[in-house]
Design a protein around this motif. Structure first.
Motif, PDB file in Angstrom:
ATOM      1  N   MET A  93       0.806  -1.398  -0.361  1.00 40.74           N
ATOM      2  CA  MET A  93       0.180   0.280   0.082  1.00 40.74           C
ATOM      3  C   MET A  93       1.129   1.157   0.232  1.00 40.74           C
ATOM      4  N   ASP A  94       2.103   1.049   1.056  1.00 40.94           N
ATOM      5  CA  ASP A  94       3.011   2.399   1.066  1.00 40.94           C
ATOM      6  C   ASP A  94       3.754   2.620  -0.287  1.00 40.94           C
ATOM      7  N   SER A  95       3.810   1.336  -0.717  1.00 36.28           N
ATOM      8  CA  SER A  95       4.676   1.703  -2.439  1.00 36.28           C
ATOM      9  C   SER A  95       3.404   2.404  -3.874  1.00 36.28           C
ATOM     10  N   MET A  96       2.246   1.739  -3.842  1.00 39.17           N
ATOM     11  CA  MET A  96       1.766   1.896  -4.466  1.00 39.17           C
ATOM     12  C   MET A  96       1.395   4.095  -4.259  1.00 39.17           C
ATOM     13  N   VAL A  97       0.931   4.619  -3.108  1.00 40.24           N
ATOM     14  CA  VAL A  97       0.723   5.868  -2.099  1.00 40.24           C
ATOM     15  C   VAL A  97       2.367   6.358  -2.849  1.00 40.24           C
TER      16      VAL A  97
END
Length: 51
Positions: free
Chosen positions: A1-5
């Motif tokens: 999720m962090d990489s998507m943001v």
């Protein structure tokens, strides 16, 4: 999720700028197309009216 943001954060600005520029260029291209068509008609009229 962090990489998507992070991906959205990195790509969001260039995508926004690209969309803005494409929108502006579209209007100018429509005007250019109209001008070219008008010029073509004028040249055609000149060719038809010369002896």
């Amino acid at each position: 999720m962090d990489s998507m943001v992070q991906l959205i954060g990195n790509l969001g600005f260039p995508i926004t700028i690209s969309l803005y520029l494409l929108t502006r260029i579209e209007g100018k291209l429509e005007n250019l197309t109209t001008s070219i068509n008008n010029l073509s008609q004028v040249v055609s009229n000149i060719k038809n009216n010369t002896p």
